[in-house]
Design a protein around this motif. Structure first.
Motif, PDB file in Angstrom:
ATOM      1  N   GLY A  45     -38.860 -24.818  10.743  1.00 34.88           N
ATOM      2  CA  GLY A  45     -38.706 -23.905  11.867  1.00 34.88           C
ATOM      3  C   GLY A  45     -38.362 -22.484  11.451  1.00 34.88           C
ATOM      4  N   ASP A  46     -38.386 -21.584  12.443  1.00 35.09           N
ATOM      5  CA  ASP A  46     -38.061 -20.172  12.216  1.00 35.09           C
ATOM      6  C   ASP A  46     -36.558 -19.974  12.345  1.00 35.09           C
ATOM      7  N   TYR A  47     -35.885 -19.889  11.203  1.00 35.28           N
ATOM      8  CA  TYR A  47     -34.449 -19.597  11.240  1.00 35.28           C
ATOM      9  C   TYR A  47     -34.068 -18.911   9.945  1.00 35.28           C
ATOM     10  N   ARG A  48     -32.882 -18.341   9.913  1.00 31.59           N
ATOM     11  CA  ARG A  48     -32.395 -17.634   8.740  1.00 31.59           C
ATOM     12  C   ARG A  48     -30.944 -17.989   8.467  1.00 31.59           C
ATOM     13  N   LEU A  49     -30.589 -18.027   7.192  1.00 29.85           N
ATOM     14  CA  LEU A  49     -29.192 -18.047   6.769  1.00 29.85           C
ATOM     15  C   LEU A  49     -28.848 -16.674   6.240  1.00 29.85           C
ATOM     16  N   ILE A  50     -27.655 -16.191   6.523  1.00 32.20           N
ATOM     17  CA  ILE A  50     -27.152 -15.034   5.799  1.00 32.20           C
ATOM     18  C   ILE A  50     -26.795 -15.521   4.406  1.00 32.20           C
ATOM     19  N   VAL A  51     -27.237 -14.794   3.363  1.00 26.13           N
ATOM     20  CA  VAL A  51     -27.047 -15.248   1.985  1.00 26.13           C
ATOM     21  C   VAL A  51     -26.347 -14.156   1.182  1.00 26.13           C
ATOM     22  N   LEU A  52     -25.185 -14.478   0.624  1.00 28.28           N
ATOM     23  CA  LEU A  52     -24.405 -13.548  -0.187  1.00 28.28           C
ATOM     24  C   LEU A  52     -24.477 -13.959  -1.645  1.00 28.28           C
ATOM     25  N   ALA A  53     -24.615 -12.973  -2.547  1.00 32.30           N
ATOM     26  CA  ALA A  53     -24.806 -13.257  -3.968  1.00 32.30           C
ATOM     27  C   ALA A  53     -23.737 -12.564  -4.810  1.00 32.30           C
ATOM     28  N   PRO A  54     -22.622 -13.232  -5.099  1.00 33.65           N
ATOM     29  CA  PRO A  54     -21.596 -12.656  -5.969  1.00 33.65           C
ATOM     30  C   PRO A  54     -22.053 -12.609  -7.418  1.00 33.65           C
ATOM     31  N   SER A  55     -21.442 -11.697  -8.201  1.00 35.18           N
ATOM     32  CA  SER A  55     -21.819 -11.586  -9.616  1.00 35.18           C
ATOM     33  C   SER A  55     -20.620 -11.695 -10.554  1.00 35.18           C
ATOM     34  N   LYS A  56     -19.419 -11.839 -10.005  1.00 30.88           N
ATOM     35  CA  LYS A  56     -18.221 -11.953 -10.839  1.00 30.88           C
ATOM     36  C   LYS A  56     -17.121 -12.634 -10.040  1.00 30.88           C
ATOM     37  N   ALA A  57     -16.011 -12.920 -10.724  1.00 27.75           N
ATOM     38  CA  ALA A  57     -14.935 -13.699 -10.119  1.00 27.75           C
ATOM     39  C   ALA A  57     -14.417 -13.070  -8.833  1.00 27.75           C
ATOM     40  N   GLN A  58     -14.152 -11.773  -8.870  1.00 28.08           N
ATOM     41  CA  GLN A  58     -13.577 -11.135  -7.689  1.00 28.08           C
ATOM     42  C   GLN A  58     -14.510 -11.219  -6.498  1.00 28.08           C
ATOM     43  N   GLU A  59     -15.796 -11.131  -6.760  1.00 28.85           N
ATOM     44  CA  GLU A  59     -16.757 -11.231  -5.667  1.00 28.85           C
ATOM     45  C   GLU A  59     -16.876 -12.660  -5.148  1.00 28.85           C
ATOM     46  N   LEU A  60     -16.710 -13.653  -6.002  1.00 28.18           N
ATOM     47  CA  LEU A  60     -16.661 -15.033  -5.511  1.00 28.18           C
ATOM     48  C   LEU A  60     -15.570 -15.169  -4.455  1.00 28.18           C
ATOM     49  N   TYR A  61     -14.441 -14.550  -4.725  1.00 29.75           N
ATOM     50  CA  TYR A  61     -13.304 -14.594  -3.797  1.00 29.75           C
ATOM     51  C   TYR A  61     -13.597 -13.771  -2.533  1.00 29.75           C
ATOM     52  N   ASP A  62     -13.980 -12.512  -2.740  1.00 27.49           N
ATOM     53  CA  ASP A  62     -14.172 -11.604  -1.607  1.00 27.49           C
ATOM     54  C   ASP A  62     -15.341 -12.033  -0.720  1.00 27.49           C
ATOM     55  N   TYR A  63     -16.447 -12.462  -1.333  1.00 21.83           N
ATOM     56  CA  TYR A  63     -17.623 -12.786  -0.534  1.00 21.83           C
ATOM     57  C   TYR A  63     -17.470 -14.122   0.187  1.00 21.83           C
ATOM     58  N   THR A  64     -16.669 -15.031  -0.372  1.00 19.48           N
ATOM     59  CA  THR A  64     -16.397 -16.271   0.363  1.00 19.48           C
ATOM     60  C   THR A  64     -15.630 -15.950   1.636  1.00 19.48           C
ATOM     61  N   THR A  87     -24.313 -18.876  -5.665  1.00 17.40           N
ATOM     62  CA  THR A  87     -23.817 -18.582  -6.996  1.00 17.40           C
ATOM     63  C   THR A  87     -24.608 -19.423  -7.991  1.00 17.40           C
ATOM     64  N   ASP A  88     -24.113 -19.629  -9.202  1.00 20.76           N
ATOM     65  CA  ASP A  88     -24.872 -20.422 -10.177  1.00 20.76           C
ATOM     66  C   ASP A  88     -23.920 -21.106 -11.149  1.00 20.76           C
ATOM     67  N   GLY A  89     -24.500 -21.919 -12.034  1.00 18.47           N
ATOM     68  CA  GLY A  89     -23.697 -22.706 -12.953  1.00 18.47           C
ATOM     69  C   GLY A  89     -22.855 -21.881 -13.906  1.00 18.47           C
ATOM     70  N   PHE A  90     -23.299 -20.680 -14.234  1.00 23.36           N
ATOM     71  CA  PHE A  90     -22.510 -19.806 -15.102  1.00 23.36           C
ATOM     72  C   PHE A  90     -21.271 -19.299 -14.374  1.00 23.36           C
ATOM     73  N   LEU A  91     -21.467 -18.733 -13.193  1.00 19.50           N
ATOM     74  CA  LEU A  91     -20.340 -18.190 -12.424  1.00 19.50           C
ATOM     75  C   LEU A  91     -19.381 -19.293 -11.994  1.00 19.50           C
ATOM     76  N   GLY A  92     -19.924 -20.442 -11.610  1.00 17.12           N
ATOM     77  CA  GLY A  92     -19.075 -21.525 -11.129  1.00 17.12           C
ATOM     78  C   GLY A  92     -18.177 -22.102 -12.194  1.00 17.12           C
ATOM     79  N   GLN A  93     -18.637 -22.062 -13.450  1.00 14.66           N
ATOM     80  CA  GLN A  93     -17.894 -22.702 -14.535  1.00 14.66           C
ATOM     81  C   GLN A  93     -17.104 -21.714 -15.392  1.00 14.66           C
TER      82      GLN A  93
END
Length: 356
Positions: free
Chosen positions: A131-150, A168-174
């Motif tokens: 169907g026609d729908y959208r998610l808003i998608v946020l892409a953090p690139s570092k620890a502080q953004e993981l916190y702020d963007y969540t 996010t991805d396996g690098f940022l998550g780990q």
């Protein structure tokens, strides 16, 4: 405020707690498992509940039910697990239910591997489910953004009554990095008159995505379309790095976005006027960021951990005017800043100080 050393996935969990989330439904999958582990340990201290569902399908539908009550709810998974959630995400978008979905992207297709990838870009930004729908998608690139963007994700979900993905991805998550655990700013007051919380003393409310007639179906789709257009206008977010005098641009997000900053610095040492546009919202894609550069720069390179997905949105944003090329790594491999710079120099013959 306090600065602590934390793993990326745990940072996401802490941000959820401080955002007022008290309900988490999920199923373990590497490399996202620390999110559910962290919340399982911490939620009892704040009166929260974690349910390990029987599978990812069960988890997303539990989120659907919990979101109907107006409570803040989250799930987290990694690529194959997010695939299983797609039908539930389509239902949630159609029912206009606020929730936060975390995808700690691993490489694929299929089971793939556990390394970092950006191969879920299309799935995340183009719908993924039916169907026609959208998610808003946020892409953090570092620890502080993981916190702020969540934290930002929960507010955007409530503001627009829409699922929001933190991609996010396996690098940022780990990876463990220092993060400043800031107190959450006051959220905007949002309308909660739609929630299902018992109908005693008032008219009943029904939350559903099914259209009983084609006429109602078209009316609903037009309403959702108008909402998505409003989000596109209001919520495009990006970062520019040394773009003021740039003759060439890198475009990259997430983990490769941070690597590209080092590439820009190395290029500047060699006299190459290279800049970076780092999308923060992958949807809505930050088309506005490219307006000043479409007729100005001589060339663009997108740096991606896939076979080339975001490059399509970049080419649309610049109307295919500058030469646009893709530099990619796959299968969990990360590029170095020097590999990227060598690609830029080769593609545009910058060692000879002329374009291809």
């Amino acid at each position: 405020m306090e600065r602590v050393l934390m793993k990326g996935n745990e940072i996401i969990g802490e941000a959820a707690i401080r955002s007022g989330c008290r309900l988490f439904f999920g199923y373990p999958i590497t490399p996202s498992t620390e999110v559910i582990e962290y919340l399982s340990a911490k939620f009892p201290e704040v009166g929260g509940t974690v349910v390990q569902a029987e599978d990812e399908i069960g988890a997303i539908n539990m989120c659907y039910g919990a979101a109907c009550t107006g409570n803040r709810v989250m799930t987290a998974s990694s690529s194959p697990g997010v695939s299983l959630k797609q039908e539930g995400l389509s239902y949630s978008a159609a029912a206009e239910l606020p929730m936060v979905v975390v995808n700690v992207n691993r490489c694929g297709p299929g089971l793939g591997g556990l390394g970092p990838a950006q191969s879920d870009y299309f799935q995340s930004t183009k719908g993924g489910g039916h169907g026609d729908y959208r998610l808003i998608v946020l892409a953090p690139s570092k620890a502080q953004e993981l916190y702020d963007y969540t934290m930002m994700a929960f507010d955007l979900a409530d503001k627009y009554r829409n699922p929001v993905m933190v991609l996010t991805d396996g690098f940022l998550g780990q990876t463990m990095e220092p993060v400043l655990l800031k107190e959450k700013p006051e959220s905007e007051e949002v309308d909660k008159s739609w929630i299902v919380n018992g109908a005693k003393g008032r008219e009943k409310r029904i939350i559903a995505s099914y259209s009983l007639t084609n006429e109602i179906g078209e009316e609903n789709n037009k309403r959702w379309e108008a909402k998505y257009k409003n989000i596109e206008e209001q919520e495009q977010k990006w970062e520019e790095f040394q773009t003021e005098d740039a003759e060439y641009l890198l475009v990259s997000y997430g983990t490769t976005g941070r690597i590209c900053k080092s590439t820009v610095l190395e290029a500047r040492k060699k006299g190459i006027k290279l800049g970076l546009i780092r999308p923060i919202t992958l949807w809505p894609f930050p088309k506005k960021a490219f307006v000043p550069y479409a007729d100005k720069v001589k060339g663009i390179v997108t740096v991606e951990l896939n076979t080339g997905q975001m490059i399509e949105d970049v080419e649309l944003a610049v109307r295919c005017k500058p030469q646009t090329h893709l530099y990619r790594r796959q299968g969990g491999m990360l590029p170095t800043e020097f590999e990227i710079l060598e690609f830029v120099e080769t593609k545009f013959n910058l060692n000879e100080n002329k374009e291809v």
